[in-house]
Design an enzyme around this catalytic site. Structure first.
Site, PDB file in Angstrom:
ATOM      1  N   ASN A 104     -11.606 -48.879  97.559  1.00  0.00           N
ATOM      2  CA  ASN A 104     -12.775 -49.113  98.419  1.00  0.00           C
ATOM      3  C   ASN A 104     -12.973 -50.580  98.811  1.00  0.00           C
ATOM      4  O   ASN A 104     -13.704 -50.860  99.761  1.00  0.00           O
ATOM      5  CB  ASN A 104     -14.048 -48.540  97.780  1.00  0.00           C
ATOM      6  N   GLU A 151     -14.434 -52.207  85.304  1.00  0.00           N
ATOM      7  CA  GLU A 151     -15.531 -52.098  86.282  1.00  0.00           C
ATOM      8  C   GLU A 151     -15.510 -50.679  86.814  1.00  0.00           C
ATOM      9  O   GLU A 151     -14.612 -50.317  87.579  1.00  0.00           O
ATOM     10  CB  GLU A 151     -15.334 -53.100  87.433  1.00  0.00           C
ATOM     11  N   GLU A 197     -17.081 -59.692  85.507  1.00  0.00           N
ATOM     12  CA  GLU A 197     -16.321 -60.450  86.499  1.00  0.00           C
ATOM     13  C   GLU A 197     -17.299 -61.343  87.238  1.00  0.00           C
ATOM     14  O   GLU A 197     -18.492 -61.349  86.959  1.00  0.00           O
ATOM     15  CB  GLU A 197     -15.618 -59.490  87.466  1.00  0.00           C
TER      16      GLU A 197
HETATM   17  P1  NAD Z   1      -9.408 -44.213  90.325  1.00  0.00           P
HETATM   18  O1  NAD Z   1      -9.846 -44.337  88.917  1.00  0.00           O
HETATM   19  O2  NAD Z   1      -8.948 -42.891  90.806  1.00  0.00           O
HETATM   20  O3  NAD Z   1      -8.189 -45.214  90.631  1.00  0.00           O
HETATM   21  C1  NAD Z   1      -8.312 -46.614  90.466  1.00  0.00           C
HETATM   22  C2  NAD Z   1      -6.949 -47.221  90.245  1.00  0.00           C
HETATM   23  O4  NAD Z   1      -6.420 -46.778  88.989  1.00  0.00           O
HETATM   24  C3  NAD Z   1      -5.901 -46.838  91.292  1.00  0.00           C
HETATM   25  O5  NAD Z   1      -5.097 -47.960  91.553  1.00  0.00           O
HETATM   26  C4  NAD Z   1      -5.102 -45.744  90.581  1.00  0.00           C
HETATM   27  O6  NAD Z   1      -3.782 -45.591  91.064  1.00  0.00           O
HETATM   28  C5  NAD Z   1      -5.102 -46.261  89.159  1.00  0.00           C
HETATM   29  N1  NAD Z   1      -4.882 -45.262  88.105  1.00  0.00           N
HETATM   30  C6  NAD Z   1      -5.118 -43.933  88.150  1.00  0.00           C
HETATM   31  N2  NAD Z   1      -4.826 -43.367  86.944  1.00  0.00           N
HETATM   32  C7  NAD Z   1      -4.412 -44.371  86.131  1.00  0.00           C
HETATM   33  C8  NAD Z   1      -4.001 -44.433  84.756  1.00  0.00           C
HETATM   34  N3  NAD Z   1      -3.962 -43.359  83.975  1.00  0.00           N
HETATM   35  N4  NAD Z   1      -3.669 -45.636  84.236  1.00  0.00           N
HETATM   36  C9  NAD Z   1      -3.729 -46.762  84.986  1.00  0.00           C
HETATM   37  N5  NAD Z   1      -4.107 -46.763  86.299  1.00  0.00           N
HETATM   38  C10 NAD Z   1      -4.446 -45.576  86.858  1.00  0.00           C
HETATM   39  O7  NAD Z   1     -10.616 -44.766  91.210  1.00  0.00           O
HETATM   40  P2  NAD Z   1     -10.740 -44.809  92.808  1.00  0.00           P
HETATM   41  O8  NAD Z   1     -10.966 -43.428  93.319  1.00  0.00           O
HETATM   42  O9  NAD Z   1      -9.609 -45.601  93.371  1.00  0.00           O
HETATM   43  O10 NAD Z   1     -12.068 -45.678  93.004  1.00  0.00           O
HETATM   44  C11 NAD Z   1     -13.344 -45.127  93.013  1.00  0.00           C
HETATM   45  C12 NAD Z   1     -14.070 -45.477  91.746  1.00  0.00           C
HETATM   46  O11 NAD Z   1     -14.035 -46.881  91.537  1.00  0.00           O
HETATM   47  C13 NAD Z   1     -15.534 -45.099  91.770  1.00  0.00           C
HETATM   48  O12 NAD Z   1     -15.884 -44.474  90.564  1.00  0.00           O
HETATM   49  C14 NAD Z   1     -16.247 -46.445  91.882  1.00  0.00           C
HETATM   50  O13 NAD Z   1     -17.546 -46.465  91.382  1.00  0.00           O
HETATM   51  C15 NAD Z   1     -15.327 -47.331  91.145  1.00  0.00           C
HETATM   52  N6  NAD Z   1     -15.533 -48.742  91.520  1.00  0.00           N
HETATM   53  C16 NAD Z   1     -16.178 -49.575  90.641  1.00  0.00           C
HETATM   54  C17 NAD Z   1     -16.432 -50.897  90.987  1.00  0.00           C
HETATM   55  C18 NAD Z   1     -17.144 -51.825  90.027  1.00  0.00           C
HETATM   56  O14 NAD Z   1     -17.044 -53.026  90.214  1.00  0.00           O
HETATM   57  N7  NAD Z   1     -17.840 -51.336  89.012  1.00  0.00           N
HETATM   58  C19 NAD Z   1     -16.038 -51.376  92.234  1.00  0.00           C
HETATM   59  C20 NAD Z   1     -15.386 -50.513  93.110  1.00  0.00           C
HETATM   60  C21 NAD Z   1     -15.135 -49.189  92.740  1.00  0.00           C
END
Ligand code: NAD
Length: 472
Positions: A143, A240, A451
């Protein structure tokens, strides 16, 4: 990508990236395997020592040059991000500028990694040093890939670490360009590599014994899996994660202003924002008035082509994600929620892409999924409250604790309520609780560590205690 050069994967595998607005394939990208991960980690280990030993102002100067290069290319980066993740250009332009600002902030922090000296009874010098951790794996969500790459890489690099970035497979292209610009700015070969691919690539980094730290932004379920895996090698972990933040509106607040600005905190990034105020808690005495203003402003938001600068809300990352959001809304309605606006894909837009009308749900109960879980879409659940105690209880009634806003003109109430809401960041009479200069992160299931600000430097260093005897 190693040393700023795009490479094919050792096994030759690839994956495709799609434009969420049109469905067309915009890139074919290398899918890294174990051999690529091993090579990138080894290169990072080799490069890190020399990088850590060069002067802090040299490292700072490299980051400042990278900020300049990003600024010079901001428009192209914004368009690249929009075609990868569907966010409106009005937002991705701001993110490109934000990435440059982050780099500049940490460029200036290079020589401010301070230690302490401690009085002691041993007659010598007792002091602490902040030392780099080694190799850091930075795993990011789709995102805000460019901002997240800058936010994680800048404090890690300036503290003398080498970094490996694993962007989301859904939107990897701005991170690849970020790496090319980083090398053009002077980041040494090996100190910053990008490994593209899915979760398996991230998991391989988390397992790797030569990776000292994982900084992750993504969903809570993945964050928990990472924490579990990282425990095996006692890696430092920053997480995060998701949120279900509330805007809490008291009867003494400026209701006109809330009507104008508060929907922006729920529907910005089409609600695909970890800090989205996806719950609106309103004191009963002003409930109807606030809802009327809020819905009227929501109905003026422009949903459409993300490349049009006038667009407020683009498509969600995919039609499949839109369908998940829609299913949650339907479940809420089946449980008694009332759709005040939205609740379906807009009729004028192509249903094969992930557009969803900004949605306001009334009649929501705290136990419903729409009130407790992160939907990551343009949906707000509205709940009434009677007094401060009930407002606090509702605000805290989710497994998350990331962000939130309190709207009131009563300073005493602002202080009391903000101290009782369990979240990592909070704003009073404002939508914004993320500031470059201040720590950002979550409590409860929203994360671990911080962060932004100088806190990020601490998360990227180890504290060493050193004693120098007064006698030789
Ligand atoms: P996601 O958890 O599906 O994926 C995030 C990343 O992790 C991707 O690069 C993915 O390929 C990788 N990944 C997936 N499985 C993994 C594993 N087992 N080990 C290591 N890496 C792995 O999340 P998303 O759909 O890309 O993002 C949406 C989520 O991110 C929402 O829940 C949102 O709230 C959160 N988010 C949080 C913040 C924050 O600062 N708190 C900021 C932006 C987004």
């Amino acid at each position: 990508m190693l040393a700023g050069v795009r490479a094919t994967a050792a096994e030759g595998t690839t994956f495709t990236v799609h434009n969420p607005a049109t469905g067309e394939v915009v890139a074919v990208v290398a899918e890294a395997g174990q051999e690529d991960v091993d090579r990138a980690v080894a290169a990072a280990r080799r490069a890190q020592d020399a990088w850590a030993l060069c002067g802090p102002s040299d490292r700072g100067a490299v980051l400042a040059r990278l900020a300049d290069l990003i600024e010079a290319e901001a428009e192209a980066l914004a368009l690249l991000e929009t075609t990868d993740n569907g966010l409106p250009v009005a937002e991705t332009r701001g993110m490109a500028a934000g990435a440059a600002a982050i780099l500049r902030y940490y460029a200036g922090a290079a020589d401010k990694l301070l230690g302490q000296t401690m009085p002691n009874d041993a007659g010598g010098l007792l002091l602490t040093l902040r030392e780099p951790l080694g190799v850091a794996a930075l795993i990011t969500a789709w995102n805000a890939p460019l901002v997240l790459a800058a936010l994680k890489a800048a404090p890690a690099l300036v503290a003398g670490n080498a970094v490996l970035i694993k962007p989301s497979e859904l939107a990897p292209r701005t991170t690849l360009r970020f790496a090319e610009l980083a090398h053009a700015a002077g980041v040494p070969a090996g100190c910053l590599s990008v490994l593209t691919g899915g979760g398996a690539v991230g998991a391989a980094l988390v397992r790797h014994p030569d990776v000292a730290k994982v900084s992750f932004t993504g969903s809570t379920s993945t964050g928990i899996a990472i924490a579990r895996e990282a425990a095996a090698t006692l890696k430092r972990v920053t997480l995060e994660l998701g949120g279900k933040s509330a805007a809490v509106v008291f009867e003494d607040a400026d209701l006109e202003r809330i009507g104008e600005v508060a929907p922006g905190a729920a529907f910005g990034m089409a609600g695909q924002d970890c800090c989205a105020r996806s719950r609106l808690l309103v004191q009963r005495s002003v409930y109807d008035e606030v809802l009327e203003r809020y819905v009227a402003r929501t109905n003026r938001l422009i949903v459409g082509d993300p490349l049009d600068p006038a667009t407020d809300i683009g498509p969600l990352i995919s039609a499949a994600h839109r369908d998940r959001v829609d299913a949650c809304v339907r479940e809420g309605v089946a449980e008694g929620a009332i759709v005040l606006t939205g609740g379906a894909p807009p009729a004028h837009l192509d249903g094969s892409a992930g557009w969803y009308a900004p949605t306001v749900l009334d009649g929501v109960h705290p136990g419903m999924r729409v009130a407790r879980e992160e939907l990551f879409g343009p949906v707000v659940s509205v709940l009434p409250f009677t007094d401060e105690d009930e407002a606090v209880r509702l605000a805290n009634a989710t497994p998350y604790g990331l962000s939130g806003s309190i709207w009131t003109r009563d300073v005493g109430r602002a202080v009391r309520v903000s101290r009782r809401i369990r979240s990592g960041v909070l704003a009073v009479n404002s939508n914004t609780s993320v500031y470059l200069q201040a720590p950002f992160g979550g409590t409860k299931l929203s994360g671990l560590g911080r962060e932004y600000g100088l806190a990020a430097l601490e998360e990227n260093t180890e504290l060493k205690t050193l004693f120098l005897a007064g006698t030789a």
